[in-house]
Scaffold this active site. Structure first.
Site, PDB file in Angstrom:
ATOM      1  N   LYS A   7       0.809  -1.226   0.000  1.00 28.98           N
ATOM      2  CA  LYS A   7       0.000   0.000   0.000  1.00 28.98           C
ATOM      3  C   LYS A   7       0.842   1.276   0.000  1.00 28.98           C
ATOM      4  O   LYS A   7       0.497   2.235  -0.682  1.00 28.98           O
ATOM      5  CB  LYS A   7      -0.957   0.003   1.193  1.00 28.98           C
ATOM      6  CG  LYS A   7      -1.962  -1.146   1.107  1.00 28.98           C
ATOM      7  CD  LYS A   7      -3.222  -0.830   1.847  1.00 28.98           C
ATOM      8  CE  LYS A   7      -3.978   0.269   1.155  1.00 28.98           C
ATOM      9  NZ  LYS A   7      -5.281   0.539   1.764  1.00 28.98           N
ATOM     10  N   GLU A  39      -2.995   7.577   7.778  1.00 29.82           N
ATOM     11  CA  GLU A  39      -3.813   8.407   6.890  1.00 29.82           C
ATOM     12  C   GLU A  39      -4.746   9.270   7.732  1.00 29.82           C
ATOM     13  O   GLU A  39      -5.119   8.888   8.839  1.00 29.82           O
ATOM     14  CB  GLU A  39      -4.700   7.523   5.981  1.00 29.82           C
ATOM     15  CG  GLU A  39      -3.976   6.873   4.840  1.00 29.82           C
ATOM     16  CD  GLU A  39      -4.905   6.030   3.983  1.00 29.82           C
ATOM     17  OE1 GLU A  39      -6.138   6.044   4.205  1.00 29.82           O
ATOM     18  OE2 GLU A  39      -4.382   5.334   3.096  1.00 29.82           O
ATOM     19  N   HIS A  88     -15.762  -5.344   5.832  1.00 30.47           N
ATOM     20  CA  HIS A  88     -14.937  -5.289   4.618  1.00 30.47           C
ATOM     21  C   HIS A  88     -15.282  -6.374   3.616  1.00 30.47           C
ATOM     22  O   HIS A  88     -14.502  -6.690   2.725  1.00 30.47           O
ATOM     23  CB  HIS A  88     -13.446  -5.286   4.984  1.00 30.47           C
ATOM     24  CG  HIS A  88     -13.131  -4.254   6.019  1.00 30.47           C
ATOM     25  ND1 HIS A  88     -13.396  -2.919   5.792  1.00 30.47           N
ATOM     26  CD2 HIS A  88     -12.658  -4.346   7.277  1.00 30.47           C
ATOM     27  CE1 HIS A  88     -13.062  -2.249   6.895  1.00 30.47           C
ATOM     28  NE2 HIS A  88     -12.627  -3.080   7.801  1.00 30.47           N
ATOM     29  N   ARG A 126      -6.991  -7.785 -10.718  1.00 29.08           N
ATOM     30  CA  ARG A 126      -7.665  -9.029 -11.094  1.00 29.08           C
ATOM     31  C   ARG A 126      -9.057  -8.710 -11.615  1.00 29.08           C
ATOM     32  O   ARG A 126      -9.505  -7.557 -11.541  1.00 29.08           O
ATOM     33  CB  ARG A 126      -7.814  -9.909  -9.844  1.00 29.08           C
ATOM     34  CG  ARG A 126      -8.621  -9.195  -8.768  1.00 29.08           C
ATOM     35  CD  ARG A 126      -9.054 -10.085  -7.635  1.00 29.08           C
ATOM     36  NE  ARG A 126     -10.000  -9.395  -6.760  1.00 29.08           N
ATOM     37  CZ  ARG A 126      -9.671  -8.610  -5.745  1.00 29.08           C
ATOM     38  NH1 ARG A 126      -8.396  -8.410  -5.438  1.00 29.08           N
ATOM     39  NH2 ARG A 126     -10.612  -8.024  -5.021  1.00 29.08           N
TER      40      ARG A 126
HETATM   41  C1  MV4 Z   1     -10.385   4.347   5.317  1.00 30.03           C
HETATM   42  C2  MV4 Z   1     -11.598   4.802   5.874  1.00 30.03           C
HETATM   43  C3  MV4 Z   1     -11.624   6.090   6.354  1.00 30.03           C
HETATM   44  N1  MV4 Z   1     -10.528   6.868   6.281  1.00 30.03           N
HETATM   45  N2  MV4 Z   1      -9.323   5.180   5.275  1.00 30.03           N
HETATM   46  C4  MV4 Z   1     -11.576  -0.223   4.796  1.00 30.03           C
HETATM   47  C5  MV4 Z   1     -11.025  -1.260   3.910  1.00 30.03           C
HETATM   48  C6  MV4 Z   1      -9.784  -0.721   3.364  1.00 30.03           C
HETATM   49  N3  MV4 Z   1      -9.614  -1.126   2.003  1.00 30.03           N
HETATM   50  C7  MV4 Z   1      -9.911   0.763   3.519  1.00 30.03           C
HETATM   51  N4  MV4 Z   1     -10.990   1.003   4.402  1.00 30.03           N
HETATM   52  C8  MV4 Z   1     -11.273   2.249   4.894  1.00 30.03           C
HETATM   53  N5  MV4 Z   1     -10.246   3.121   4.831  1.00 30.03           N
HETATM   54  C9  MV4 Z   1      -9.411   6.396   5.746  1.00 30.03           C
HETATM   55  N6  MV4 Z   1      -8.323   7.196   5.701  1.00 30.03           N
HETATM   56  C10 MV4 Z   1     -12.678   3.922   5.908  1.00 30.03           C
HETATM   57  C11 MV4 Z   1     -12.513   2.634   5.425  1.00 30.03           C
HETATM   58  C12 MV4 Z   1     -13.658   1.773   5.525  1.00 30.03           C
HETATM   59  C13 MV4 Z   1     -14.222   1.178   4.397  1.00 30.03           C
HETATM   60  C14 MV4 Z   1     -13.728   1.400   3.126  1.00 30.03           C
HETATM   61  C15 MV4 Z   1     -14.279   0.806   2.019  1.00 30.03           C
HETATM   62  C16 MV4 Z   1     -15.382  -0.016   2.194  1.00 30.03           C
HETATM   63  C17 MV4 Z   1     -15.890  -0.264   3.436  1.00 30.03           C
HETATM   64  C18 MV4 Z   1     -15.327   0.329   4.549  1.00 30.03           C
HETATM   65  C19 MV4 Z   1     -15.871   0.093   5.804  1.00 30.03           C
HETATM   66  C20 MV4 Z   1     -15.319   0.677   6.893  1.00 30.03           C
HETATM   67  C21 MV4 Z   1     -14.205   1.513   6.762  1.00 30.03           C
END
Ligand code: MV4
Length: 506
Positions: free
Chosen positions: A118, A202, A237, A294
């Site tokens: 990442k 972040e 997730h 993918r």
């Molecule tokens: C975040 C966020 C809020 N702020 N990053 C969750 C999975 C991962 N791929 C990234 N995710 C998140 N990153 C920052 N800086 C909130 C999430 C997140 C989320 C993102 C995508 C889909 C579902 C989610 C559920 C909870 C939190």
């Protein structure tokens, strides 16, 4: 690059069958691989030929590179399609295929390397001019440094594992008070999940949407996007419902995000099908999150509104052909996909493997069921419990919701527990019907979505929210074909329905 004549599908379940279907249409022979637990699986019966690759645990079968390569050689396959999961994003496997003279139907190893980690992906994207969530591009060495940086960008912040995505090793931190425990748990979870305890920071985004852009690149330098998918309906997730177009995108935002996604793919010399994930904040700013190198589970919704076969496109690109289109197609109508899992929502979504004693699969106009199961099949407990993806198409979003409800009402699975009722409750929820649900939606509404048991109540919820949405659209003077504005006399009824829903939630 020569024509592909025989494909080994290095996967199982619905995606293996999905890939084989297109191969068959293209006159390409198919080879399945199967573990001890999959002797009687549908993907084995679907293939022209099937090769045994080991014991049930995927670590000892589907994930063993040499076994998959040996199977491909034994069968005389000239290409391998990895599906999703398993070896699909494994750069060393791509290199092993290359070394063995077998075409890997997917991106080059170098593109996987550029996007896998990442922090590296973030650094690559910043260099390319792609907006990323404000934060660091290097792992942070000490807790003291992390605290200092967090104070600089301001709380709340998110600690994330550098080694991989998917929400593992991720911690929200509210302030200095809970920094130590968050730091320690993020690091140990990261080590556990990725064998790498590196963590970076972040800025925390409140109530973001997860919107992803499908991209496609050929070996001639052409890169296009195929519009977005809205994937904010997730729990822990895990995506549950996906749709396209996203109800929150305007045509302007769509083309802006599409251009940025193309820029991201070009920056890593991408080839084939890929997905650029973005978080979209409340102000509709968007930030690169990660790139999935993918074909994704939810690709059918893109196929519905573009009329394209993404697996056929993958194969043509792997054969060295040029993309048949050089611009994003206008999305036609609306598509929704729901994931049917063998799990029990009432028992904290515990997997519910076992024998399917009766099965009725939905059908009818514009309904597609991508499934890996059949009546009499025993869902094994060693793999992902997703048993099917139900996707629908309709001219408008509201009609697509109604069609998805209709299709789900036809679904009957006996012998195991499924999440079908839960899916119906999501589609009937006013927040979903209104179309402005964020990534916190399923978590917040957990109890409500469990509570909708009575089919009458769920029908009422659907009606209420559809009428509500019609009124909203009428107010905004938008033209939604087929969505007539409700008369003012409906207002009392709508509030009665909403009242009933609210009291049920308490
Ligand atoms: C975040 C966020 C809020 N702020 N990053 C969750 C999975 C991962 N791929 C990234 N995710 C998140 N990153 C920052 N800086 C909130 C999430 C997140 C989320 C993102 C995508 C889909 C579902 C989610 C559920 C909870 C939190």
């Amino acid at each position: 690059m020569p024509k592909i004549r025989k494909v080994l599908v290095a996967n199982r379940g619905e995606i293996a069958i999905r890939v084989m279907r297109t191969c068959k249409e293209l006159g390409i022979a198919t080879v399945a691989v199967y573990s001890e637990a999959d002797r009687a699986a549908l993907h084995v019966r679907t293939a022209d030929q099937a090769i045994f690759v080991g014991p049930p645990p995927s670590r000892e079968s589907y994930l063993v590179q040499q076994r998959i390569l040996d199977a491909a050689k034994a069968a005389g396959a000239d290409a391998i399609h990895p599906g999703y999961g398993f070896l699909s994003e494994n750069a060393s496997f791509v290199r092993a295929c290359e070394a063995a003279g077998i075409t890997f139907i997917g991106p080059p190893a170098s593109a996987m390397d550029a996007m896998g980690e990442k922090t590296r992906a973030r650094a690559n994207m910043i260099k390319a001019g792609v907006p990323v969530v404000p934060g660091t591009t290097e792992p942070i060495a000490t807790e003291a440094e992390a605290r200092e940086y967090a104070q600089k960008i301001g709380f709340p912040v998110m600690l994330k594992a550098a080694g991989g995505g998917g929400g593992k090793g991720m911690r929200r931190v509210e302030g200095l008070g809970d920094f130590e425990s968050a730091w320690r748990s993020a690091k140990s979870e990261a080590l556990n999940a990725f064998g790498n305890d590196a963590v970076y920071i972040e800025k925390y985004l409140e109530k973001p949407h997860h919107v992803e852009i499908q991209v496609f690149a050929d070996t001639h330098g052409n890169v296009i996007h195929l519009n977005e998918r809205e994937c904010s309906a997730q729990r822990r997730h895990q995506k549950v419902v996906e749709e396209t177009p996203s109800p929150i995108l305007t045509p302007e935002l769509r083309s802006k995000m599409g251009e940025v996604a193309v820029k991201a793919a070009k920056a890593v010399n991408y080839v084939g099908a890929g997905t650029v994930e973005f978080l979209v904040d409340v102000h509709r700013n968007f930030y690169f999150l990660e790139m999935n190198t993918r074909l994704q589970v939810e690709h059918p919704v893109t196929e519905w509104v573009t009329g394209l076969d993404l697996v056929a496109l993958q194969i043509k690109v792997a054969e060295g052909e040029k993309l048949p289109l050089l611009q994003a197609p206008e999305p036609q109508g609306h598509s929704i996909e729901v994931r049917v899992y063998a799990e029990d929502p009432a028992r904290n979504f515990m997997p519910s493997p076992g024998k399917i004693t009766y099965l009725r699969v939905p059908g009818g106009p514009n309904v597609r069921d991508d499934s890996g199961v059949f009546p009499g099949y025993t869902v094994p407990n060693v793999y992902d419990p997703m048993i099917s993806k139900l996707s629908v198409w309709a001219p408008t979003r509201l009609e697509a919701i109604a069609r998805a409800q209709r299709a789900l009402s036809e679904y009957v699975v006996k012998g195991i527990t499924t999440n079908i009722r839960y899916l119906r409750a999501i589609l009937a929820h006013p927040e979903f019907v209104e179309g402005d649900y964020d990534t916190g939606f399923l978590g917040r509404e957990h109890t409500t979505l469990q509570g909708v048991e009575d089919p009458k109540l769920s029908e009422m919820a659907l009606l209420a929210s559809v009428v509500y949405a019609h009124q909203r659209d009428a107010k905004r003077a938008k033209t939604l074909p087929g969505a007539k504005a409700a008369s003012s006399s409906d207002t009392g009824q709508v509030s009665a329905w909403r009242q009933a829903l609210r009291s049920r939630r308490r």
